[in-house]
Design an enzyme around this catalytic site. Structure first.
Site, PDB file in Angstrom:
ATOM      1  N   ARG A  41      21.643 -37.326  16.198  1.00 38.02           N
ATOM      2  CA  ARG A  41      22.488 -38.020  15.213  1.00 38.02           C
ATOM      3  C   ARG A  41      23.961 -38.143  15.549  1.00 38.02           C
ATOM      4  O   ARG A  41      24.657 -38.919  14.903  1.00 38.02           O
ATOM      5  CB  ARG A  41      22.335 -37.329  13.852  1.00 38.02           C
ATOM      6  CG  ARG A  41      20.991 -37.589  13.215  1.00 38.02           C
ATOM      7  CD  ARG A  41      20.729 -36.605  12.107  1.00 38.02           C
ATOM      8  NE  ARG A  41      20.674 -35.269  12.655  1.00 38.02           N
ATOM      9  CZ  ARG A  41      20.450 -34.174  11.927  1.00 38.02           C
ATOM     10  NH1 ARG A  41      20.300 -34.261  10.639  1.00 38.02           N
ATOM     11  NH2 ARG A  41      20.404 -32.999  12.501  1.00 38.02           N
ATOM     12  N   ASP A  63       9.736 -32.935  18.179  1.00 36.08           N
ATOM     13  CA  ASP A  63      10.183 -31.764  17.436  1.00 36.08           C
ATOM     14  C   ASP A  63       9.187 -30.637  17.658  1.00 36.08           C
ATOM     15  O   ASP A  63       7.998 -30.897  17.876  1.00 36.08           O
ATOM     16  CB  ASP A  63      10.297 -32.087  15.936  1.00 36.08           C
ATOM     17  CG  ASP A  63      11.147 -31.053  15.216  1.00 36.08           C
ATOM     18  OD1 ASP A  63      12.378 -31.124  15.312  1.00 36.08           O
ATOM     19  OD2 ASP A  63      10.562 -30.140  14.594  1.00 36.08           O
ATOM     20  N   ARG A  82      17.422 -44.717  13.609  1.00 31.52           N
ATOM     21  CA  ARG A  82      16.942 -43.895  12.492  1.00 31.52           C
ATOM     22  C   ARG A  82      17.086 -44.596  11.144  1.00 31.52           C
ATOM     23  O   ARG A  82      16.339 -44.297  10.210  1.00 31.52           O
ATOM     24  CB  ARG A  82      17.681 -42.551  12.472  1.00 31.52           C
ATOM     25  CG  ARG A  82      17.084 -41.503  13.373  1.00 31.52           C
ATOM     26  CD  ARG A  82      15.782 -40.913  12.810  1.00 31.52           C
ATOM     27  NE  ARG A  82      16.080 -39.921  11.771  1.00 31.52           N
ATOM     28  CZ  ARG A  82      15.767 -40.028  10.509  1.00 31.52           C
ATOM     29  NH1 ARG A  82      15.132 -41.092  10.078  1.00 31.52           N
ATOM     30  NH2 ARG A  82      16.066 -39.086   9.655  1.00 31.52           N
ATOM     31  N   TYR A 110       8.777 -21.416   9.923  1.00 34.17           N
ATOM     32  CA  TYR A 110       8.657 -22.654   9.141  1.00 34.17           C
ATOM     33  C   TYR A 110       7.314 -22.711   8.409  1.00 34.17           C
ATOM     34  O   TYR A 110       7.248 -23.100   7.241  1.00 34.17           O
ATOM     35  CB  TYR A 110       8.865 -23.879  10.045  1.00 34.17           C
ATOM     36  CG  TYR A 110      10.289 -23.914  10.578  1.00 34.17           C
ATOM     37  CD1 TYR A 110      11.317 -24.467   9.817  1.00 34.17           C
ATOM     38  CD2 TYR A 110      10.622 -23.330  11.797  1.00 34.17           C
ATOM     39  CE1 TYR A 110      12.628 -24.457  10.265  1.00 34.17           C
ATOM     40  CE2 TYR A 110      11.924 -23.313  12.261  1.00 34.17           C
ATOM     41  CZ  TYR A 110      12.924 -23.871  11.488  1.00 34.17           C
ATOM     42  OH  TYR A 110      14.219 -23.838  11.923  1.00 34.17           O
ATOM     43  N   ARG A 114      19.430 -30.839  22.083  1.00 33.30           N
ATOM     44  CA  ARG A 114      19.582 -31.879  21.060  1.00 33.30           C
ATOM     45  C   ARG A 114      20.453 -33.043  21.547  1.00 33.30           C
ATOM     46  O   ARG A 114      21.166 -33.655  20.750  1.00 33.30           O
ATOM     47  CB  ARG A 114      20.183 -31.306  19.769  1.00 33.30           C
ATOM     48  CG  ARG A 114      19.293 -30.310  19.060  1.00 33.30           C
ATOM     49  CD  ARG A 114      18.275 -31.029  18.196  1.00 33.30           C
ATOM     50  NE  ARG A 114      17.446 -30.087  17.460  1.00 33.30           N
ATOM     51  CZ  ARG A 114      17.555 -29.866  16.163  1.00 33.30           C
ATOM     52  NH1 ARG A 114      18.429 -30.512  15.442  1.00 33.30           N
ATOM     53  NH2 ARG A 114      16.763 -29.008  15.577  1.00 33.30           N
TER      54      ARG A 114
HETATM   55  O1  CP3 Z   1      16.947 -31.786  22.188  1.00 29.18           O
HETATM   56  C1  CP3 Z   1      16.567 -32.986  22.031  1.00 29.18           C
HETATM   57  O2  CP3 Z   1      17.346 -33.954  22.141  1.00 29.18           O
HETATM   58  C2  CP3 Z   1      15.104 -33.228  21.799  1.00 29.18           C
HETATM   59  C3  CP3 Z   1      14.663 -33.280  20.458  1.00 29.18           C
HETATM   60  C4  CP3 Z   1      14.549 -32.039  19.579  1.00 29.18           C
HETATM   61  C5  CP3 Z   1      14.583 -32.133  18.165  1.00 29.18           C
HETATM   62  N1  CP3 Z   1      14.305 -30.909  17.645  1.00 29.18           N
HETATM   63  C6  CP3 Z   1      14.835 -33.365  17.419  1.00 29.18           C
HETATM   64  C7  CP3 Z   1      15.242 -33.281  16.014  1.00 29.18           C
HETATM   65  C8  CP3 Z   1      14.312 -30.688  19.889  1.00 29.18           C
HETATM   66  C9  CP3 Z   1      14.245 -30.016  21.252  1.00 29.18           C
HETATM   67  C10 CP3 Z   1      14.145 -29.991  18.659  1.00 29.18           C
HETATM   68  C11 CP3 Z   1      13.837 -28.552  18.573  1.00 29.18           C
HETATM   69  C12 CP3 Z   1      13.779 -27.895  17.264  1.00 29.18           C
HETATM   70  N2  CP3 Z   1      13.355 -28.424  16.079  1.00 29.18           N
HETATM   71  C13 CP3 Z   1      14.094 -26.534  17.037  1.00 29.18           C
HETATM   72  C14 CP3 Z   1      14.495 -25.536  18.078  1.00 29.18           C
HETATM   73  C15 CP3 Z   1      15.887 -25.705  18.577  1.00 29.18           C
HETATM   74  C16 CP3 Z   1      16.974 -25.369  17.623  1.00 29.18           C
HETATM   75  O3  CP3 Z   1      17.758 -26.271  17.289  1.00 29.18           O
HETATM   76  O4  CP3 Z   1      17.112 -24.194  17.238  1.00 29.18           O
HETATM   77  C17 CP3 Z   1      13.903 -26.270  15.667  1.00 29.18           C
HETATM   78  C18 CP3 Z   1      14.140 -24.962  14.955  1.00 29.18           C
HETATM   79  C19 CP3 Z   1      13.422 -27.475  15.069  1.00 29.18           C
HETATM   80  C20 CP3 Z   1      13.005 -27.692  13.663  1.00 29.18           C
HETATM   81  C21 CP3 Z   1      13.854 -28.689  13.004  1.00 29.18           C
HETATM   82  N3  CP3 Z   1      13.761 -30.057  13.217  1.00 29.18           N
HETATM   83  C22 CP3 Z   1      14.875 -28.466  12.058  1.00 29.18           C
HETATM   84  C23 CP3 Z   1      15.308 -27.110  11.535  1.00 29.18           C
HETATM   85  C24 CP3 Z   1      15.396 -29.714  11.729  1.00 29.18           C
HETATM   86  C25 CP3 Z   1      16.433 -29.995  10.659  1.00 29.18           C
HETATM   87  C26 CP3 Z   1      17.777 -29.580  11.077  1.00 29.18           C
HETATM   88  C27 CP3 Z   1      18.537 -30.757  11.569  1.00 29.18           C
HETATM   89  O5  CP3 Z   1      19.150 -30.653  12.648  1.00 29.18           O
HETATM   90  O6  CP3 Z   1      18.535 -31.753  10.835  1.00 29.18           O
HETATM   91  C28 CP3 Z   1      14.717 -30.694  12.487  1.00 29.18           C
HETATM   92  C29 CP3 Z   1      14.934 -32.149  12.494  1.00 29.18           C
HETATM   93  C30 CP3 Z   1      15.294 -32.769  13.825  1.00 29.18           C
HETATM   94  N4  CP3 Z   1      14.686 -32.511  15.013  1.00 29.18           N
HETATM   95  C31 CP3 Z   1      16.280 -33.760  14.037  1.00 29.18           C
HETATM   96  C32 CP3 Z   1      16.256 -34.091  15.395  1.00 29.18           C
HETATM   97  C33 CP3 Z   1      17.090 -35.111  16.096  1.00 29.18           C
HETATM   98  C34 CP3 Z   1      17.135 -34.376  12.947  1.00 29.18           C
HETATM   99  C35 CP3 Z   1      16.288 -35.311  12.149  1.00 29.18           C
HETATM  100  C36 CP3 Z   1      16.914 -36.661  11.923  1.00 29.18           C
HETATM  101  O7  CP3 Z   1      17.100 -37.442  12.895  1.00 29.18           O
HETATM  102  O8  CP3 Z   1      17.187 -36.958  10.777  1.00 29.18           O
END
Ligand code: CP3
Length: 339
Positions: free
Chosen positions: A25, A70, A34, A147, A21
């Site tokens: 944010r 994602d 964003r 999910y 990640r």
């Molecule tokens: O790592 C990186 O920089 C690359 C981008 C990336 C995102 N999600 C961007 C994202 C990666 C590799 C993921 C993987 C992901 N997504 C996982 C597996 C890794 C982990 O963290 O366990 C999972 C379970 C998801 C599903 C997901 N997407 C969730 C549960 C959420 C909400 C939780 C949160 O952190 O807000 C997201 C949204 C998400 N994916 C965001 C980002 C940057 C936040 C959204 C935003 O910018 O508002």
């Protein structure tokens, strides 16, 4: 590339470093983008994907970039109605309930349905300097199902596991469909410019060792077989997988990601000398004083005892409120370390 060398257990002068990640944010420059763009729209716009993927590279000079996207992005072309709601995270408006729901899922055509991911990978590969690796990624079948079935994920997999045991036929077909989709998606990302591939299994560690072996060992082996000839290292990150460690090498990934509950030295002994490891500083520790973070980061590297095949990372994704000086201390400590 120092990152790829470490994945293949070749000798490097210091550990490579990136973190899960790393685009997101906690960075003000990400929040700025964003403000103007919805999350899925951002994922679908290759120019913006390249920009946010490059942001942590510019700021911290990490050794690898992970393409901004994602794990749930393929849901839309499969027929699942995915949205990201403010403060809620991902929501699936038509969650999977029945065998008929699973039968209705389609396998995407990657070029036409997810062409924006391929375009983003190509553009980002062009923007990155040659010594830096670009990582493509997918979610693991069980994590995707958590999910798809729950629709709105809570803090546990209880609902998913109940559904899995109550609906064995639908569950097996869903896992087959996700595995088929993931095989195509991994190949597509490597062919579009990814230098390495990571599988994120956030929730697989909540399964018993028995169920993990019974339902997922072969499916992960299939994903490895399909991607074996692409010449890109494969990283498997299963969170909370301490009880699964001893049979993980049989999956065949070059790298196993460790969360912070799994000691590095002990894990390497269990995984054997041919498997590289990645991890595993507790993301919460980045809220500490930077000097203390530097000390803990050195201790993390020391736990690997100088063996080839070690990649510095956090033990899970960085938290959105993480102070930037803590992040800088972590990366800087790895980059100035000498084996
Ligand atoms: O790592 C990186 O920089 C690359 C981008 C990336 C995102 N999600 C961007 C994202 C990666 C590799 C993921 C993987 C992901 N997504 C996982 C597996 C890794 C982990 O963290 O366990 C999972 C379970 C998801 C599903 C997901 N997407 C969730 C549960 C959420 C909400 C939780 C949160 O952190 O807000 C997201 C949204 C998400 N994916 C965001 C980002 C940057 C936040 C959204 C935003 O910018 O508002």
């Amino acid at each position: 590339m120092i990152f790829v060398d470490a994945c293949y257990c070749r000798k490097t002068e210091r550990p490579p470093v990136w973190f899960m990640r790393q685009a997101g944010r906690y960075l003000p420059e990400f929040r700025e983008i964003r403000k103007k763009t919805e999350f899925l729209e951002l994922c679908r716009t290759p120019e913006l994907v390249t920009e946010v993927t490059m942001q942590p590279i510019r700021r911290f000079d990490c050794d690898a970039a992970i393409i901004f996207s994602d794990i749930l992005v393929p849901f839309t072309p499969m027929g699942l109605d995915l949205a990201y709601e403010k403060g809620e995270g991902p929501v699936i408006r038509n969650p999977i309930r029945t065998l008929a729901d699973v039968e209705a899922l389609r396998i995407p055509n990657f070029q036409t349905d997810l062409g924006y991911v391929g375009d983003a990978l190509r553009q980002t590969r062009n923007a990155l300097s040659p010594e830096k690796a670009l990582i493509g990624f997918v979610g693991a079948p069980f994590t995707l199902a958590c999910y798809a079935v729950s629709g709105r994920m809570g803090k546990s997999t209880e609902e998913m596991r109940q559904w899995m045991f109550a609906n064995p036929e639908a569950f097996q077909l869903l896992m087959d469909k996700f595995t088929e989709m993931l095989a195509g998606y991994l190949v597509y990302q490597a062919e579009s410019g990814a230098d390495a591939l990571q599988i994120f299994d956030t929730w697989g560690g909540s399964l018993s060792a028995y169920d993990f072996q019974a339902y997922f060992l072969e499916r992960f082996q299939t994903l490895m077989r399909v991607t074996a000839d692409l010449n890109v290292p494969r990283i498997l990150f299963i969170k909370s997988a301490a009880h699964l460690r001893y049979f993980l090498p049989s999956i065949g990934a070059e790298v196993i990601g460790l969360d912070w509950t799994m000691p590095i030295g002990h894990s390497r002994r269990m995984l054997g000398p041919k498997t590289a490891v990645q991890g595993n500083l507790d993301p919460a520790s980045l809220f500490a004083d930077p000097e203390w973070i530097a000390e803990r980061t050195r201790a993390m590297i020391e736990a690997n005892s100088g063996q080839p095949g070690y990649i510095a990372n956090l033990g899970h994704g960085i938290h959105k409120d993480t102070p930037i000086p803590g992040v800088a201390a972590f990366v800087e400590t790895v980059k100035t370390y000498q084996f």
